[in-house]
Design an enzyme around this catalytic site. Structure first.
Site, PDB file in Angstrom:
ATOM      1  N   ARG A 228       2.175   6.010  -7.337  1.00  0.00           N
ATOM      2  CA  ARG A 228       1.770   4.744  -6.732  1.00  0.00           C
ATOM      3  C   ARG A 228       1.132   3.879  -7.813  1.00  0.00           C
ATOM      4  O   ARG A 228       0.388   4.379  -8.671  1.00  0.00           O
ATOM      5  CB  ARG A 228       0.777   4.963  -5.578  1.00  0.00           C
ATOM      6  CG  ARG A 228       1.412   5.453  -4.285  1.00  0.00           C
ATOM      7  CD  ARG A 228       2.257   4.350  -3.650  1.00  0.00           C
ATOM      8  NE  ARG A 228       2.814   4.742  -2.362  1.00  0.00           N
ATOM      9  CZ  ARG A 228       4.021   5.256  -2.173  1.00  0.00           C
ATOM     10  NH1 ARG A 228       4.791   5.479  -3.231  1.00  0.00           N
ATOM     11  NH2 ARG A 228       4.454   5.551  -0.962  1.00  0.00           N
ATOM     12  N   GLU A 257       2.569  -4.855  -6.120  1.00  0.00           N
ATOM     13  CA  GLU A 257       3.997  -5.132  -5.933  1.00  0.00           C
ATOM     14  C   GLU A 257       4.210  -6.233  -4.890  1.00  0.00           C
ATOM     15  O   GLU A 257       3.529  -6.249  -3.871  1.00  0.00           O
ATOM     16  CB  GLU A 257       4.707  -3.853  -5.492  1.00  0.00           C
ATOM     17  CG  GLU A 257       4.686  -2.769  -6.559  1.00  0.00           C
ATOM     18  CD  GLU A 257       5.413  -1.501  -6.116  1.00  0.00           C
ATOM     19  OE1 GLU A 257       6.081  -1.517  -5.052  1.00  0.00           O
ATOM     20  OE2 GLU A 257       5.320  -0.496  -6.829  1.00  0.00           O
ATOM     21  N   HIS A 275      10.466  -0.171  -8.712  1.00  0.00           N
ATOM     22  CA  HIS A 275      10.248   0.786  -7.631  1.00  0.00           C
ATOM     23  C   HIS A 275      11.578   1.310  -7.072  1.00  0.00           C
ATOM     24  O   HIS A 275      11.872   1.189  -5.885  1.00  0.00           O
ATOM     25  CB  HIS A 275       9.409   0.165  -6.514  1.00  0.00           C
ATOM     26  CG  HIS A 275       8.670   1.198  -5.703  1.00  0.00           C
ATOM     27  ND1 HIS A 275       7.433   0.975  -5.163  1.00  0.00           N
ATOM     28  CD2 HIS A 275       8.991   2.477  -5.342  1.00  0.00           C
ATOM     29  CE1 HIS A 275       7.031   2.041  -4.497  1.00  0.00           C
ATOM     30  NE2 HIS A 275       7.967   2.970  -4.605  1.00  0.00           N
TER      31      HIS A 275
END
Length: 318
Positions: A228, A257, A275
């Site tokens: 993460r 993000e 991602h």
């Protein structure tokens, strides 16, 4: 028959478990607030980009019974609030381990071999041909790989490292009883040529890797993050890359993000991906199908094995 809110478009076939059970499926409309949309549904199938906080859960009232997250991580959901409201929360463990491990190793190799820098020069027309000292990187074979966290994905990365004759060490808060365990994080950071992060995002792991930890790494080391974004202090990482504190980084997840720290975009030795850790057709479909099947199970009066808070089942189950 229940009413199920799906917050985002999903791969074809993802909702078959719900369709086959004849549940009504509704989608979050463009511009519609999630808090409004949950007021008349029995289940929610959501993504990690959907913030399911206490207000959203409260808006579900007595009708909402299950939130199924199409992700392994669940830091986007207030599980405590869901448990208090007797709403079961499910995630999708086990179906993306190998796929994410592939991307972690992709980042390891790309960062070690300066692939992004080399490709950027090639595309920009700066490559003038073969030179003995151009784009010199580091070898993966015989390197020491340090894994921070040792769950399913980390173990899958460790298996791949075996093919490169790497020494694999790992750090967890409690002893694993397995070879290679290092009890002190800073000791692992100092030994490893590559550090790969595989921890969930919790208050304890937020900025787990900051300035002191980066300073403890070798100046030639590579940091890889497929866990993460907030596990790494991006400002500190940008400084470390710019100042040569570490050699390179491979990053697939970011603190805010879809925003990416502008200095990371320009940092030397930074290999950046948007991602895509679980982004294969098979894996993303399997994740969404598992979430759909979990919602179906709860609506059928069952507690699925991937329920994060099975103690919430008293009201959630009919």
């Amino acid at each position: 028959m229940g009413r199920v809110l799906v917050t985002r478009s999903l791969p074809a076939g993802s909702l078959d478990p719900l369709v086959d059970a004849r549940h009504e499926i509704v989608f979050l409309l463009s511009g519609e607030e999630l808090r409004d949309a949950v007021q008349d549904v029995d289940a929610v199938v959501c993504l990690l980009t959907d913030r399911i906080d206490r207000d959203v859960i409260a808006a579900g009232g007595d009708r909402l019974r299950v939130v199924a997250n199409v992700a392994v991580g669940y830091d986007n959901i207030d599980v405590a609030a869901a448990t208090k409201a007797e709403v079961i929360v499910c995630n999708t463990p086990g179906v993306l381990d190998e796929t994410v491990a592939d991307v972690a190793f992709l980042l390891i190799l790309a960062a070690l071999r300066r692939a992004s820098d080399a490709e950027a020069d090639l595309r920009a027309g700066r490559w003038t041909g073969f030179h003995m000292e151009a784009f010199l990187g580091r070898d993966a074979h015989d390197a020491t790989l340090g894994l921070v966290g040792y769950g399913r994905i980390a173990r899958a990365v460790a298996r791949r490292a075996g093919g490169f004759a790497m020494e694999v060490i790992h750090h967890t808060r409690t002893p694993t009883g397995e070879p290679g365990w290092v009890g002190d994080l800073h000791a692992l950071l100092g030994r490893a040529d590559i550090v790969s992060l595989h921890v969930p995002l919790t208050p304890a792991t937020r900025h787990l890797i900051g300035r002191p930890q980066l300073a403890a790494m070798k100046p030639t080391a590579v940091l890889v993050n497929t866990a993460r974004g907030p596990v790494v202090d991006e400002e500190a990482l940008a400084d470390a890359l710019e100042q040569g504190v570490i050699g390179a980084a491979g990053i697939d997840v970011f603190e805010a993000e879809p925003a990416v720290h502008p200095r990371l975009l320009a940092a030397p030795g930074a290999v950046l991906l948007p991602h895509i850790g679980s982004a294969t057709v098979a894996t993303r479909t399997a994740m969404a199908r598992l979430a759909s099947a979990s919602a179906r199970a709860v609506l059928a009066g069952e507690v699925p094995a991937n329920a994060l808070n099975p103690e919430a089942a008293s009201r959630a189950l009919p």
